[in-house]
Design a protein around this motif. Structure first.
Motif, PDB file in Angstrom:
ATOM      1  N   PHE A 608     -56.600   2.692  -5.050  1.00 42.14           N
ATOM      2  CA  PHE A 608     -56.189   2.102  -3.791  1.00 42.14           C
ATOM      3  C   PHE A 608     -55.100   1.063  -4.062  1.00 42.14           C
ATOM      4  O   PHE A 608     -54.979   0.537  -5.179  1.00 42.14           O
ATOM      5  CB  PHE A 608     -57.371   1.439  -3.072  1.00 42.14           C
ATOM      6  CG  PHE A 608     -58.295   2.393  -2.393  1.00 42.14           C
ATOM      7  CD1 PHE A 608     -58.192   2.625  -1.030  1.00 42.14           C
ATOM      8  CD2 PHE A 608     -59.267   3.076  -3.112  1.00 42.14           C
ATOM      9  CE1 PHE A 608     -59.055   3.518  -0.402  1.00 42.14           C
ATOM     10  CE2 PHE A 608     -60.121   3.960  -2.495  1.00 42.14           C
ATOM     11  CZ  PHE A 608     -60.020   4.186  -1.133  1.00 42.14           C
ATOM     12  N   ARG A 650     -50.802  -3.257   4.582  1.00 44.32           N
ATOM     13  CA  ARG A 650     -51.148  -1.831   4.513  1.00 44.32           C
ATOM     14  C   ARG A 650     -52.100  -1.579   3.351  1.00 44.32           C
ATOM     15  O   ARG A 650     -51.852  -2.014   2.227  1.00 44.32           O
ATOM     16  CB  ARG A 650     -49.899  -0.957   4.352  1.00 44.32           C
ATOM     17  CG  ARG A 650     -50.208   0.542   4.360  1.00 44.32           C
ATOM     18  CD  ARG A 650     -48.941   1.363   4.452  1.00 44.32           C
ATOM     19  NE  ARG A 650     -48.238   1.415   3.203  1.00 44.32           N
ATOM     20  CZ  ARG A 650     -48.077   2.524   2.468  1.00 44.32           C
ATOM     21  NH1 ARG A 650     -48.594   3.662   2.885  1.00 44.32           N
ATOM     22  NH2 ARG A 650     -47.399   2.499   1.348  1.00 44.32           N
ATOM     23  N   ASN A 652     -53.697   1.585   1.410  1.00 43.58           N
ATOM     24  CA  ASN A 652     -53.655   3.040   1.275  1.00 43.58           C
ATOM     25  C   ASN A 652     -54.387   3.469   0.011  1.00 43.58           C
ATOM     26  O   ASN A 652     -54.480   2.726  -0.965  1.00 43.58           O
ATOM     27  CB  ASN A 652     -52.222   3.560   1.270  1.00 43.58           C
ATOM     28  CG  ASN A 652     -51.464   3.167   0.018  1.00 43.58           C
ATOM     29  OD1 ASN A 652     -51.142   1.999  -0.169  1.00 43.58           O
ATOM     30  ND2 ASN A 652     -51.175   4.132  -0.843  1.00 43.58           N
ATOM     31  N   ASP A 660     -54.617  11.242   0.398  1.00 41.57           N
ATOM     32  CA  ASP A 660     -54.129   9.882   0.566  1.00 41.57           C
ATOM     33  C   ASP A 660     -54.074   9.530   2.047  1.00 41.57           C
ATOM     34  O   ASP A 660     -53.502  10.261   2.850  1.00 41.57           O
ATOM     35  CB  ASP A 660     -52.740   9.745  -0.066  1.00 41.57           C
ATOM     36  CG  ASP A 660     -52.321   8.298  -0.197  1.00 41.57           C
ATOM     37  OD1 ASP A 660     -53.213   7.438  -0.286  1.00 41.57           O
ATOM     38  OD2 ASP A 660     -51.104   8.019  -0.213  1.00 41.57           O
ATOM     39  N   TRP A 662     -54.062   5.870   4.955  1.00 43.09           N
ATOM     40  CA  TRP A 662     -53.823   4.430   4.985  1.00 43.09           C
ATOM     41  C   TRP A 662     -54.137   3.834   6.345  1.00 43.09           C
ATOM     42  O   TRP A 662     -54.203   4.509   7.358  1.00 43.09           O
ATOM     43  CB  TRP A 662     -52.405   4.087   4.549  1.00 43.09           C
ATOM     44  CG  TRP A 662     -51.277   4.572   5.415  1.00 43.09           C
ATOM     45  CD1 TRP A 662     -50.980   4.228   6.702  1.00 43.09           C
ATOM     46  CD2 TRP A 662     -50.246   5.496   5.018  1.00 43.09           C
ATOM     47  NE1 TRP A 662     -49.841   4.852   7.130  1.00 43.09           N
ATOM     48  CE2 TRP A 662     -49.364   5.630   6.122  1.00 43.09           C
ATOM     49  CE3 TRP A 662     -49.962   6.183   3.847  1.00 43.09           C
ATOM     50  CZ2 TRP A 662     -48.247   6.447   6.067  1.00 43.09           C
ATOM     51  CZ3 TRP A 662     -48.845   6.999   3.802  1.00 43.09           C
ATOM     52  CH2 TRP A 662     -48.004   7.126   4.898  1.00 43.09           C
ATOM     53  N   SER A 664     -52.789   0.350   8.546  1.00 46.53           N
ATOM     54  CA  SER A 664     -51.726  -0.658   8.558  1.00 46.53           C
ATOM     55  C   SER A 664     -51.907  -1.602   9.729  1.00 46.53           C
ATOM     56  O   SER A 664     -52.420  -1.218  10.788  1.00 46.53           O
ATOM     57  CB  SER A 664     -50.345   0.006   8.617  1.00 46.53           C
ATOM     58  OG  SER A 664     -50.175   0.711   9.837  1.00 46.53           O
TER      59      SER A 664
END
Length: 814
Positions: A608, A650, A652, A660, A662, A664
């Motif tokens: 991460f 952010r 992710n 993957d 994320w 934000s």
């Protein structure tokens, strides 16, 4: 429905087997096998045989990091995530250690040190959105926002659409000038099926990038080595991409053709229309290696947007629960627009030696635009009966405003932009020098002829800034004039010379890695408008970046960047509300400071990264503007100052193994002071931004995948009527809330080959469903201002965007 939700979010742990196989053949750059390569994973290990072959097993539903190392070659690390009992074929080519190992280490952290976000191309391919592509991914990032799902334009940290740089293979890309509605845009220049790399900076970028105030999107198209073809089809259009290499891999070619039809979205809006759009785009990228030192490249684009729009009726409810109002409009007439764009660029890369590289580019951009419409609207604003016991419950019982208006336009523009530039990159020890110079010539021919007539109860509403009109109480004997009337013919020539020089250096202080970049840009331009005396201007833009990776146990990177940024005016910024050109307009300038931190860590045994940035902009000589949908109109007077500051965060990583995703968050405040009257919110003052990009799959059915895109933005300022004082209209639109969901199923791909039947013809075949605006939220982007002569009230009626829409798509690779 409950069972379906359970399958997506709480999948059962059912597996036929517990392991997957990884195998391959390891070779050097000459395709010779490498024996005794050490392969380590999960505290286990194996080696390659004399033919370079290897094979081992890994558990499924777990990301496994595998290291390939050899005393004579550079170590590589690869992550594998098995979603089922499959076989991974991985056959890397190892590079010998005499190829400057330190340079490889610098590149691994270089983008992060520059504050650049690297976006994976597979995320662009998979992300769901009304305008699928690179811009759709950007809008999930903190600091980037757009309340118009029909537009590919975006705002970055308080800037507007015109403050963003876009490069493809180092060549600046432009967008049409006259487009005023997102549904007219059709296709972005960037073809997502041709992309190799995507880099994005939201501010504090280097001197090598051009003179804009907000952001840089840097795209690189790929150079294919093998034949490939891809076809994508959906209810919104389709695309075909073909690529191959020729002449012993000396010549690579890629061709992309796209077609887009937005009628599926437009028909979901509250305005009933006859809509016949045709958006077509053809792009080609060729690269030829004339020798080991010289490579020739050619990039071309042709796009044609035919936009035919015939509104019929509109019915919009607004107001409050206690006092609901309804606008009913009946239309006559139509709009016929055409935007034709031609672009070509020829470049040459010459490697003088291993330390010096030269790049020369010649490019030409031409846009021919027509905006023609005659639309008459008769409207009625009425109070809605809220009495549940009434026979007319829910119907309009009293008209507060009745009127009509006619909008006319015959706007034509022809713009030609030619440029030539030379860039050089020199490596000297720990230093990397870059320099470049560019000459650009612009010619814009523009004819503006647009007017609006407003009438209510038989009385023509005159422009408010003209003499007093007391109709209907007192007769008025003056001539009838349009409420808005813009007529102008412009012929503008702009010549520009710009250049930059910068140096980058990576060093160590007590085992702490330090990366630095210092540079300066200079920009001279000359404006000649309508054969009048020319105006000369010059600006300088020093910039700097410093990053440090401490020698700590935690993987942290700190950076600070900024400088004095300037944006010399383009054609639109020289033109005021009345269509007149002002060559004396100066460059908008900004002192911009960005401080950031990257923290990389493992969570649930998966990687991460948490990225945090704070920024501040102090803007002077601002050219204030108004926004109507995606059309920006400037005051052209440099009479404004402004500021912006905020925080972007952010997180992710692999929330789901192998995928993957994320989350934000962004906070922004930006205000402007026009003519020293005090600070008010800028048109892009969107305080809170929240975005989620989430990818998932069903563990016991890994070929079934889901993609979720969620965006929440607080409301923007709602704008002001024409000729009005913006200081008196500071209301905001409602918050923007949108969620898009996509589900796809892989019928065949490299991990699921089919040896016979129809599917055997494809390398990959997928089918999918896309549900846009899942919760059918009524988002608005602007207000339509309606008034009548009797009450002299102006009503700000929200223009709602698209509702819930279902799309079907197919993806094929050969």
């Amino acid at each position: 429905m409950k069972q379906l939700i359970f399958i997506f979010f709480f999948p059962a742990l059912i597996f036929a087997q517990k392991t997957a196989t990884v195998k391959g053949r390891i070779t050097d750059r000459n395709n010779s096998p490498i024996e005794n390569v050490a392969i380590t994973y999960l505290s286990k290990g194996t080696t390659t045989d004399k033919n370079g072959n290897y094979e081992f097993s890994i558990p499924i539903r777990k990301t496994v990091t595998v290291t390939f190392s050899h005393v004579s070659f550079k170590t590589i690390v690869k992550k594998f995530t098995a979603r089922g009992s499959k076989t991974f074929n991985f056959s890397p080519k190892l590079k010998s250690l005499d190829e400057n190992l330190k340079e490889v280490i610098v590149k691994n952290r270089k983008k992060e040190a520059q504050g650049i976000t690297k976006i994976e191309t597979k995320q662009v391919k998979n992300l769901i959105g009304a305008n699928a592509g690179v811009e759709n991914v950007l809008m999930t990032l903190p600091g980037v926002s757009n309340n118009n799902e029909l537009s590919t334009q975006y705002n970055v940290r308080g800037g507007n659409f015109d403050e963003n740089l876009v490069y493809v293979n180092g060549i600046e890309i432009y967008r049409p000038f006259l487009i005023r509605s997102g549904q007219q845009e059709g296709l972005s220049f960037i073809n997502p099926h041709m992309i190799q790399n995507i880099n994005f900076s939201a501010g504090g970028f280097q001197a090598k990038y051009g003179d804009r105030l907000s952001s840089v999107l840097d795209i690189t198209y790929r150079k294919p080595k093998n034949f490939g073809a891809q076809i994508d089809l959906s209810l919104l259009g389709g695309s075909i991409t073909v690529e191959d290499s020729f002449l012993n891999n000396k010549l690579s070619a890629i061709l992309g053709v796209r077609y887009r039809d937005n009628s599926l979205f437009v028909n979901s809006k509250q305005t009933e229309v006859n809509f016949r759009p045709q958006f077509t785009d053809v792009q080609t990228y060729l690269s030829y290696s004339l020798s080991e030192k010289l490579t020739l490249n050619f990039l071309s684009n042709f796009s044609l947007n035919d936009y035919n729009y015939k509104p019929l009726t509109r019915r919009t409810r607004f107001g409050t629960i206690a006092n609901p109002l309804e606008l009913i409009v009946f239309y006559q007439g139509q709009e016929q627009d055409q935007f034709k764009t031609l672009f070509g660029a020829f470049s040459a890369d010459y490697v003088v030696n291993e330390n010096l590289k030269l790049t020369g580019t010649i490019s030409s951009f031409n846009t021919q635009e027509e905006e023609h419409f005659d639309i008459a609207a008769a409207y009625n604003i009425g109070e809605v009966d809220t009495n549940a016991g009434s026979e007319n419950f829910g119907e309009v019982e009293f008209s507060q405003g009745i009127g009509s208006q006619i909008n006319h336009a015959r706007n034509d523009l022809d713009a030609l932009i030619n440029a030539i530039q030379l860039r050089a990159t020199l490596k000297q020890g720990k230093n990397e020098w870059r320099a470049g110079i560019k000459y650009q010539k612009e010619n814009i021919k523009d004819r503006i002829n647009e007017w609006e007539v407003i009438d209510s109860l038989g009385f023509s509403v005159r422009p408010p800034h003209h003499s007093i009109n007391e109709q209907p109480y007192e007769p008025f004997t003056g001539p009838i004039e349009p409420y808005q009337n813009v007529r102008a013919r412009n012929n503008i020539d702009i010549q520009r010379v710009s250049g930059f020089a910068q140096v980058s250096r990576k060093t160590f202080i007590n085992n702490h890695q330090i990366w630095m970049n210092f540079g300066v840009r200079a920009h001279y331009w000359n404006v000649t408008a309508n054969s009048q005396a020319s105006q000369n201007h010059v600006v300088f833009s020093p910039r700097a970046q410093i990053a440090i990776k401490p020698d700590w146990e935690s993987d942290l990177l700190f950076r600070i960047s900024g400088g004095w940024y300037a944006q010399p005016p383009f054609y639109k910024e020289l033109r005021d509300y009345d269509g007149q050109i002002h060559p004396e307009v100066k460059a908008q300038q900004s002192i911009h400071i960005v401080a950031g931190n990257d923290y990389s860590f493992n969570l649930w045994n998966r990687p991460f990264k948490l990225t945090t940035e704070m920024y501040y902009k102090n803007l002077t000589d601002v050219n204030a503007y108004s926004i109507d949908n995606v059309r920006i109109r400037y005051r052209a007077d440099n009479a404004t100052k402004a500021y912006a500051y905020g925080l972007d965060v952010r997180l992710n990583g692999e929330f789901v193994p192998g995928s993957d995703s994320w989350i934000s968050f962004g906070y922004l405040k930006t205000e402007e002071n026009i003519d020293n009257r005090g600070y008010i919110a800028r048109p892009t003052d969107q305080r809170i931004k929240f975005g989620v990009l989430f990818q998932d799959y069903v563990p016991n059915l890994p070929d079934l995948k889901a993609y979720l895109n969620i965006v929440y933005n607080t409301g923007l300022p709602g704008g002001a009527p024409a000729y009005s004082d913006v200081y008196e209209f500071q209301n905001r639109l409602n918050d923007y809330k949108r969620a898009d969901l996509g589900v796809s199923y892989v019928l065949t791909d490299i991990n699921k080959p089919v040896s016979n039947g129809f599917l055997s013809q494809f390398k990959e075949f997928t089918i999918g469903l896309e549900l846009f605006n899942i919760f059918d939220v009524r988002n608005s982007i602007t207000n339509t201002w309606v008034r009548d002569a009797y009450s002299k009230r102006q009503y700000g009626i929200p223009n709602f965007m698209t509702g819930r829409v279902l799309n079907v798509k197919l993806g094929m690779k050969f």
